[in-house]
Design an enzyme around this catalytic site. Sequence first.
Site, PDB file in Angstrom:
ATOM      1  N   HIS A 122      50.765  51.812  31.519  1.00  8.64           N
ATOM      2  CA  HIS A 122      49.767  52.495  32.616  1.00  8.64           C
ATOM      3  C   HIS A 122      50.517  53.508  33.125  1.00  8.64           C
ATOM      4  O   HIS A 122      51.791  53.362  33.750  1.00  8.64           O
ATOM      5  CB  HIS A 122      49.126  51.522  33.252  1.00  8.64           C
ATOM      6  N   ASP A 199      54.495  44.819  35.689  1.00  8.08           N
ATOM      7  CA  ASP A 199      52.890  45.199  35.969  1.00  8.08           C
ATOM      8  C   ASP A 199      52.069  44.008  35.664  1.00  8.08           C
ATOM      9  O   ASP A 199      51.685  44.136  34.417  1.00  8.08           O
ATOM     10  CB  ASP A 199      52.951  46.564  35.533  1.00  8.08           C
ATOM     11  N   GLN A 202      47.084  43.169  34.367  1.00  7.13           N
ATOM     12  CA  GLN A 202      46.159  42.465  33.399  1.00  7.13           C
ATOM     13  C   GLN A 202      46.409  41.291  32.994  1.00  7.13           C
ATOM     14  O   GLN A 202      45.508  40.659  32.400  1.00  7.13           O
ATOM     15  CB  GLN A 202      45.980  43.632  32.081  1.00  7.13           C
ATOM     16  N   LYS A 225      40.820  43.436  39.788  1.00  4.35           N
ATOM     17  CA  LYS A 225      40.754  43.077  38.382  1.00  4.35           C
ATOM     18  C   LYS A 225      40.795  41.473  38.422  1.00  4.35           C
ATOM     19  O   LYS A 225      40.560  40.955  37.140  1.00  4.35           O
ATOM     20  CB  LYS A 225      42.138  43.486  37.757  1.00  4.35           C
ATOM     21  N   CYS A 362      44.505  55.729  31.327  1.00  4.46           N
ATOM     22  CA  CYS A 362      45.384  55.822  32.044  1.00  4.46           C
ATOM     23  C   CYS A 362      46.771  55.465  31.133  1.00  4.46           C
ATOM     24  O   CYS A 362      47.671  54.799  31.935  1.00  4.46           O
ATOM     25  CB  CYS A 362      45.552  55.371  33.465  1.00  4.46           C
TER      26      CYS A 362
HETATM   27  C1  LIG Z   1      48.126  47.485  33.453  1.00  6.54           C
HETATM   28  C2  LIG Z   1      47.789  48.253  34.499  1.00  6.54           C
HETATM   29  N1  LIG Z   1      48.636  48.574  35.392  1.00  6.54           N
HETATM   30  C3  LIG Z   1      48.441  49.139  36.700  1.00  6.54           C
HETATM   31  C4  LIG Z   1      46.967  49.444  37.017  1.00  6.54           C
HETATM   32  C5  LIG Z   1      46.799  50.156  38.204  1.00  6.54           C
HETATM   33  O1  LIG Z   1      45.682  49.301  38.979  1.00  6.54           O
HETATM   34  P1  LIG Z   1      45.071  50.011  40.343  1.00  6.54           P
HETATM   35  O2  LIG Z   1      44.250  51.152  39.930  1.00  6.54           O
HETATM   36  O3  LIG Z   1      44.201  48.749  40.772  1.00  6.54           O
HETATM   37  O4  LIG Z   1      46.174  50.165  41.283  1.00  6.54           O
HETATM   38  C6  LIG Z   1      45.808  49.052  35.921  1.00  6.54           C
HETATM   39  C7  LIG Z   1      44.471  49.510  36.044  1.00  6.54           C
HETATM   40  O5  LIG Z   1      43.763  49.614  35.350  1.00  6.54           O
HETATM   41  C8  LIG Z   1      46.473  48.514  34.648  1.00  6.54           C
HETATM   42  O6  LIG Z   1      45.448  48.198  33.864  1.00  6.54           O
END
Ligand SMILES: Cc1ncc(COP(=O)(O)O)c(C=O)c1O
Length: 404
Positions: A122, A199, A202, A225, A362
């Site tokens: 992401h 990270d 998910q 999430k 993203c």
């Molecule tokens: C794999 C992953 N990393 C990071 C993020 C970023 O999360 P946030 O926008 O809640 O900071 C997301 C959000 O879609 C994600 O799916």
Amino acid sequence: MNTATTTSRKADFPGLIGSNGQPWHYLDTAATAQKPQAVVDAMSRALGRDYATVHRGVYSRSAEMTLGYEAARRRVAGFIGGREEELVFTRGATEAINLVAATWGADNLKAGDRILLSTLEHHSNIVPWQLLRERTGVAIDVCPLTADGCIDLDAAERMLTKQHKLVAFAHVSNVLGSRLDARRAADMAHAVGAKFLVDGCQAVPRMAVDVAAIGCDFYAFSAHKLYGPTGIGALWAIKDILGAMPPYQGGGSMIDRVTFERTTWADAPQRFEAGTPAITEAIAFAAAVDYVEGIGIEAIAAHEDRLVTTARAELARINSLRLFGPNDSAGIVSFQLGEIHPHDLGTILDEANVAIRAGHHCAQPLMDHLGVPATARASFGLYSDEDDIAALIRGIERTLKIFG
Ligand SMILES: Cc1ncc(COP(=O)(O)O)c(C=O)c1O
């Protein structure tokens, strides 16, 4: 968790009714999960009856709120197998990763050092490291994927050198749903002396996570999430690493003593929580953990696995449809419907009360790798069921008819 149980779970989520009063087939949980009434109630109590600031008040309401806020930290840390002194509340996973890059990264990395990311990351796990590259001259390497869209750990093993100081991988891909063997990745990173950041955005909502069992150094995730509120997330880090990191932002609450000549810092995790924190969000974050644990994360994982199997089988029967990611993807199924743009598909599905995500998610480098500008993505949560999949398939068939 059988279908009957999930059907009743739908009733816990006020957001799952469409504006026309009909069921809303919400298949965008990977973007953000709907909130159970228990979380809405916890947030509303914290914002109403129980509201006060934390850490400073001498009156009892503030002392109670401080206890609630710190209990939330304990609860959230415990959910991933960590301890309260290892958990910093952040605005979300994005801020958690930026925090590591800006503090640990700037303090420990220099030109000549290398960071290993992967093709499926992401943007939140790419751009902070690029910003760090601008500041320090550190190099970024990109680990390729296997044919079915998992991070290729054999390739990672070949790529890693003593110059690598950090490996930062997604635990579950937000596009492909592919899962990482995080334990193996941690061992590989540590074998060359690198730290390992996960990270977990998910992964945390859809599989049991234990940071100690993984052996990672940093773990980042977001409350929204995990059926909790927006505006809050967490960075978990090994205590000694966190304790040695310089502050992220300056202000109230993160100091020990301030004079115009010199300021000293509070201990971690307070050192990283400058200003009045997201008090009510933290309380609701813990309520979300309570709700999820009340069902059981293993049961949720098994439920989503069943839905993915059904969805992939149904989607695979549509001739012009290209499925992405591995067969055992975690709660997330990405696809492309012939030449039809995912945005057109999403718009037509919306008319039938089906909400999917359409776009680059993203993850533009991953789109480049897949050779598409965008994908359609259906993602499940603990409240999703076979009716949602049936509505998706009906909507896809209707879209195919419209496009002839
Ligand atoms: C794999 C992953 N990393 C990071 C993020 C970023 O999360 P946030 O926008 O809640 O900071 C997301 C959000 O879609 C994600 O799916």
